[in-house]
Structures are given as C-alpha cells and as structure tokens.
Design a protein around this motif. Structure first.
Motif, PDB file in Angstrom:
ATOM      1  N   VAL A   1       3.173  12.055  10.734  1.00 12.26           N
ATOM      2  CA  VAL A   1       3.289  11.420   9.421  1.00 12.26           C
ATOM      3  C   VAL A   1       2.198  11.898   8.476  1.00 12.26           C
ATOM      4  CG1 VAL A   1       3.223   9.221   8.173  1.00 12.26           C
ATOM      5  CG2 VAL A   1       4.434   9.383  10.351  1.00 12.26           C
ATOM      6  N   PHE A   2       0.958  11.945   8.953  1.00 11.52           N
ATOM      7  CA  PHE A   2      -0.182  12.198   8.059  1.00 11.52           C
ATOM      8  C   PHE A   2      -0.729  13.618   8.174  1.00 11.52           C
ATOM      9  CE2 PHE A   2      -0.147   7.618   8.821  1.00 11.52           C
ATOM     10  CZ  PHE A   2      -0.186   7.131   7.529  1.00 11.52           C
ATOM     11  N   GLU A   3      -0.266  14.366   9.180  1.00 11.23           N
ATOM     12  CA  GLU A   3      -0.747  15.728   9.406  1.00 11.23           C
ATOM     13  C   GLU A   3      -2.274  15.757   9.462  1.00 11.23           C
ATOM     14  OE1 GLU A   3       1.139  18.077   6.392  1.00 11.23           O
ATOM     15  OE2 GLU A   3       3.083  18.026   7.421  1.00 11.23           O
ATOM     16  N   GLN A   4      -2.930  16.393   8.508  1.00  9.02           N
ATOM     17  CA  GLN A   4      -4.385  16.535   8.542  1.00  9.02           C
ATOM     18  C   GLN A   4      -5.116  15.332   7.939  1.00  9.02           C
ATOM     19  OE1 GLN A   4      -5.648  19.064  10.214  1.00  9.02           O
ATOM     20  NE2 GLN A   4      -3.572  19.877  10.539  1.00  9.02           N
ATOM     21  N   GLN A   5      -4.390  14.423   7.302  1.00  9.04           N
ATOM     22  CA  GLN A   5      -5.033  13.282   6.645  1.00  9.04           C
ATOM     23  C   GLN A   5      -5.204  12.130   7.638  1.00  9.04           C
ATOM     24  OE1 GLN A   5      -2.603  12.313   3.279  1.00  9.04           O
ATOM     25  NE2 GLN A   5      -2.793  14.340   2.333  1.00  9.04           N
ATOM     26  N   SER A   6      -6.075  11.209   7.285  1.00 11.17           N
ATOM     27  CA  SER A   6      -6.299  10.036   8.129  1.00 11.17           C
ATOM     28  C   SER A   6      -5.319   8.928   7.765  1.00 11.17           C
ATOM     29  CB  SER A   6      -7.740   9.535   7.972  1.00 11.17           C
ATOM     30  OG  SER A   6      -7.978   9.162   6.617  1.00 11.17           O
ATOM     31  N   CYS A   7      -5.058   8.057   8.726  1.00 10.72           N
ATOM     32  CA  CYS A   7      -4.140   6.933   8.504  1.00 10.72           C
ATOM     33  C   CYS A   7      -4.906   5.756   7.910  1.00 10.72           C
ATOM     34  CB  CYS A   7      -3.489   6.527   9.825  1.00 10.72           C
ATOM     35  SG  CYS A   7      -2.500   5.015   9.724  1.00 10.72           S
ATOM     36  N   PRO A   8      -4.433   5.158   6.831  1.00 15.57           N
ATOM     37  CA  PRO A   8      -5.078   3.961   6.274  1.00 15.57           C
ATOM     38  C   PRO A   8      -5.135   2.855   7.316  1.00 15.57           C
ATOM     39  CG  PRO A   8      -3.457   4.841   4.746  1.00 15.57           C
ATOM     40  CD  PRO A   8      -3.263   5.575   6.022  1.00 15.57           C
TER      41      PRO A   8
ATOM     42  N   THR B   1       3.103   2.360   2.275  1.00 21.01           N
ATOM     43  CA  THR B   1       2.607   1.011   1.994  1.00 21.01           C
ATOM     44  C   THR B   1       3.069   0.077   3.106  1.00 21.01           C
ATOM     45  OG1 THR B   1       4.582   0.383   0.738  1.00 21.01           O
ATOM     46  CG2 THR B   1       2.780   1.439  -0.484  1.00 21.01           C
ATOM     47  N   GLN B   2       2.368  -1.055   3.239  1.00 22.74           N
ATOM     48  CA  GLN B   2       2.734  -2.023   4.264  1.00 22.74           C
ATOM     49  C   GLN B   2       4.165  -2.514   4.071  1.00 22.74           C
ATOM     50  OE1 GLN B   2      -1.162  -4.428   3.814  1.00 22.74           O
ATOM     51  NE2 GLN B   2      -0.481  -4.874   5.901  1.00 22.74           N
ATOM     52  N   TYR B   3       4.560  -2.723   2.833  1.00 23.87           N
ATOM     53  CA  TYR B   3       5.889  -3.255   2.536  1.00 23.87           C
ATOM     54  C   TYR B   3       6.978  -2.325   3.089  1.00 23.87           C
ATOM     55  CZ  TYR B   3      10.078  -4.433  -0.117  1.00 23.87           C
ATOM     56  OH  TYR B   3      11.364  -4.746  -0.476  1.00 23.87           O
ATOM     57  N   HIS B   4       6.876  -1.038   2.774  1.00 25.09           N
ATOM     58  CA  HIS B   4       7.913  -0.100   3.194  1.00 25.09           C
ATOM     59  C   HIS B   4       7.878   0.134   4.706  1.00 25.09           C
ATOM     60  CE1 HIS B   4       7.943   0.839  -1.172  1.00 25.09           C
ATOM     61  NE2 HIS B   4       9.219   1.103  -0.934  1.00 25.09           N
ATOM     62  N   TRP B   5       6.663   0.167   5.274  1.00 24.38           N
ATOM     63  CA  TRP B   5       6.587   0.382   6.724  1.00 24.38           C
ATOM     64  C   TRP B   5       7.107  -0.817   7.506  1.00 24.38           C
ATOM     65  CZ3 TRP B   5       2.609   3.810   9.503  1.00 24.38           C
ATOM     66  CH2 TRP B   5       2.607   5.082   8.922  1.00 24.38           C
ATOM     67  N   GLU B   6       6.856  -2.016   7.004  1.00 22.33           N
ATOM     68  CA  GLU B   6       7.368  -3.203   7.688  1.00 22.33           C
ATOM     69  C   GLU B   6       8.890  -3.253   7.649  1.00 22.33           C
ATOM     70  OE1 GLU B   6       5.352  -6.416   5.835  1.00 22.33           O
ATOM     71  OE2 GLU B   6       3.563  -6.256   7.093  1.00 22.33           O
TER      72      GLU B   6
END
Length: 460
Positions: free
Chosen positions: A17-24, A58-63
């Motif tokens: 999902v995030f590749e090289q970036q960190s997950c919030p 966002t939390q909304y879309h992931w939930e």
C-alpha cells in the motif's frame, strides 16, 4: 509456501500500500485487521492491498473496506481463480491428487496430517511426516472442490444434490437423506467415503458399497460395530467412534473383523474400553492400529496369529509386551501406551523390559494413570530402551533421576518430553556427553529444583 503469520501479513500489506512511505499510526490498527482477515494468503493480501492503495488513506475509507472485506475478495474471485489455477497446473500429477483430496474436508477444519497421510496411502497417493496439523484457505478450498468435481476426483455432497451416482470419492459434510445414499449404493463405483456429521442413523447402505477402500466415520457416533463393515473386503482405511448409550456396556469389535484382510489403518475412539478380538493378529496388512481413550488388545497366543511385518504404529492401553508379542511386531516405529491398572511393579507386570528388542522403534510415549506412587525403584536392573529412539515422551512414571542415564546414552534421541512426575526427586545430575543429539527438551509437572552437569576431568 506456508501461510503468513499476522506480522508478515501486515508487513506485506503495508509494503504494497505505502511502498517506500511509512504508514500513519491511525491506520495501522485497521490495516492489521485487514491483513488478518486475509487468512495469511499472500495473493489475497496483495489484491486487498491494491484496493486500499486506490482509496483515500483515511480511517473512514479504510473502515469501510474492513466491513466489506469479504465482498472485496468475492469481487476479485475470478482474478484469484486464474492465478490459483496457474499454480495448480504447475503441480506434478501425484501432488494434484493430494491437493484435491484435501478439498473433501469441511471449511475451517483442523486437519490432522498424520490421518491425512494415512488416507493418502490408502488411496495409493503419497505421504509426508513433518507437519502435525494443517488447514486450507477458503479460496484454495473452493478451487479444490471445483477442480475435484470437474475432474470427477471427489464430490462434496449436500442434502439437495443427487449427482453422486458416478463419483469415486464422496465427502459428506451435512446430514443427507439416507434413501439417497442407499439408491446410489445399488450400482456405485464409490470407493471412498469421508463422513463428517456427528450422527449416522444407519449403516445399512454399506452393503451396496462393495468396492470401498476408505471409510472415515471418525466424527460419527456409533453405538455398536456394524456387521456390514466386515463385508468390505477391499477396505484399507477404517475410522469410527463408539458412543455407548448404556453406561455398563462395552463396545466390542467382533472376531469377524479379521475378514478385512486388506485393512491397513484402523482408528477407533471410545469413551469406554473397547474390547478387541485376538483375531486382530491375523490381519497381515495392518500398518497403523490407533485406539483413542481406552482399548484392550489381547496379547497373541504363543503359537497363534501372523507376524505383522507391516505394522508401524500402535496406540493402545494396558498392553503386555511379552516375548511373543514383541516377535509379532518387529518393524514397529511408533508406540503409545497408557497404563491404568495400579500394579505395584508395573514395569515387570507389563514386560516393559522387552521394549529394547523393538529395534526399529523411533517414537515412544508411555503414560501411567494414576501415577505410580510409593514405588522406590520401579525399573528392573537390566532395563534399556531401543537404540533407534528419536522421540521419547514419559508421563507419571515416578522414576528416580539416577536412572536418567538410560535415556541420556541413547545415541539417536532428538526429542525428550517429561510430564507430570515422569521422574521424581529434586536433583538431576547428568554427565557430559549425554544427550549428544538432543534438539528439544520439555519438562513440566516435575519436582526438580537442581540440575547439574558433571564435567569430565581433562587427562593429565
């Protein structure tokens, strides 16, 4: 490949999902839930990660994805199937058959690999002895059932289906109409029945299944040994459970069981002691005799029975290892015995000193119930264990620690499990050089307080 555990599942999802970036941080909890819902299947994780990568992070879309994870997987079912079929097509023919056979087990069923390999062998397939339990991901199970039905390898039956007449293997997960089974039995090529419901009203239909090689009724509760079973001459694998309704009754396996001259595996579970006939020693093809929760197997007569050269596994209660009994099972590899009768000198009463003559034995499990108490020195002076032992489990034996040298000098021992007063005393002193190949040691329920290793002195 093995299924991924929770941590590896999350790592794969996060990287996709995030590749090289960190997950919030606020998304990690939800992300871990999503990863866990994929059941450890890398393909499912990758597809769901592709969905998450396209929506707002966002939390909304992931939930919303979490609530509809099943729908998300179902939407991509065709995509899954195409990739899974490619993997299936790359398997050798003999492994395809092994894979499809697993589809006969119910959803989320904990499959005993030991039992599965015995079923494979009974079917003329292959075996592996390294894993104890296994499971099947829902997507893989769906593929198994579809391919097995298409190739007429195995049919999973339900009460509403009538297309089982021309099947070779039948797996029954729900209680079905007995009339349907009877009708199919009249002219049936079926040679394998896996039956998973708990209750079975009648076994009269077995009269029509003369070609049966596998009959797995281990989860079904029978109140007696059906005489129809002894007519199944080609039977190689038989498993069933005895569940008595009358408390004073004892399940009895009739002498006619010896008619099953092709039987290789017999597994019986019962809540009462099962009485076995002496005719069991007249079944030369037996490989595995496994009795759960109580059984009484008579010792062979001095001049009766045949040498069971093929017998590899024996799980039984209160068995006496007389010299004649040892001669009847020369190639035994796995032995588990539970002793219930409280004799004062159990090792002598049950001739356990003769175990040393089982030269092929690799796995030994001895348990005494209740534990032998007030026995100062239960082992005979000349007691020894087979030199080829690789795994030894002892429970409630009440052996003084000074006798541990008998085990420590076994040249091939890799696994040792000591449970519930297997040895008594507060101090165990062993010498350097013992347990040369030991890889795993388990000690629980012991009174041990001091463990010392005596080192040998260097030569002057």
């Amino acid at each position: 490949m093995r299924f991924l555990d929770e941590e590896w599942s999350w790592n794969l999802l996060r990287d996709k999902v995030f590749e090289q970036q960190s997950c919030p941080p606020e998304l990690e909890r939800i992300g871990r839930t999503v990863a866990q819902s994929c059941g450890g299947l890398p393909l499912a994780i990758a597809v769901v990660a592709g969905i998450l990568a396209k929506v707002d992070k966002t939390q909304y879309h992931w939930e919303k994805i979490v609530k509809n994870i099943s729908a998300a997987v179902a939407t991509n079912d065709e995509h899954f199937s195409k990739i899974l079929i490619l993997s299936y097509n790359c398997l050798p023919c003999h492994l395809k058959a092994c894979f499809l056979y697993i589809g006969g087990f119910p959803e989320d069923y904990k499959i005993s690999v030991s039992k599965l390999t015995k079923l494979w062998i009974a079917e003329g397939l292959r075996s592996n002895d390294k894993i104890r339990f296994c499971g099947l991901h829902d997507l893989l199970r769906d593929l198994c059932i579809q391919k097995a039905r298409k190739e007429e390898f195995l049919h999973v039956a339900s009460n509403s289906e009538t297309g089982i007449q021309n099947q070779r293997r039948l797996s029954i997960h729900f209680r079905i109409d007995s009339n349907l089974v009877d009708k199919c039995a009249r002219a049936s090529p079926i040679h394998s029945i896996l039956y998973f419901p708990k209750y079975l009203a009648s076994l009269s239909f077995l009269r029509g299944y003369r070609l049966l090689r596998v009959l797995d009724l281990f989860r079904a509760c029978l109140t007696f040994f059906p005489p129809e079973m002894t007519q199944l001459f080609h039977l190689r694998f038989l498993a069933f459970t005895c569940d008595l309704w009358k408390p004073n009754d004892r399940p009895v396996v009739p002498p006619s069981v010896s008619k099953l001259q092709n039987l290789q595996t017999l597994m019986i579970r019962s809540h009462a002691t099962v009485l076995l006939p002496i005719e069991m020693w007249e079944m030369p093809q037996l490989r595995h005799l496994i009795f759960f929760q109580g059984s009484w197997l008579p010792i062979p007569a001095p001049s009766g029975g045949q040498v069971l050269e093929n017998l590899q596994t024996l799980c039984v209660d209160n068995f006496r290892f007389t010299s004649n009994a040892i001669e009847m099972i020369p190639n035994l590899k796995k032995l588990k015995v539970c002793y219930y009768c409280p004799f004062r000198a159990p090792w002598i009463e049950y001739c356990l000193s003769n175990l040393v003559h089982l030269c092929q034995l690799e796995f030994l499990n001895l348990m005494f119930t209740p534990p032998w108490k007030h026995i100062a020195d239960p082992l005979p002076v000349n007691f020894a264990l087979p030199p080829n032992l690789k795994k030894l489990t002892l429970s409630r034996c009440n052996i003084p620690w000074r006798h541990m040298v008998i085990i420590g000098t076994l040249p091939n021992l890799e696994v040792l499990k000591l449970r519930d007063r297997a040895f008594i005393g507060e101090e165990w002193e062993c010498s350097e050089g013992e347990f040369a190949r030991l890889k795993f040691l388990l000690m629980e329920g012991l009174e041990l307080e001091c463990w010392q290793v005596k080192q040998s002195l260097p030569m002057p």
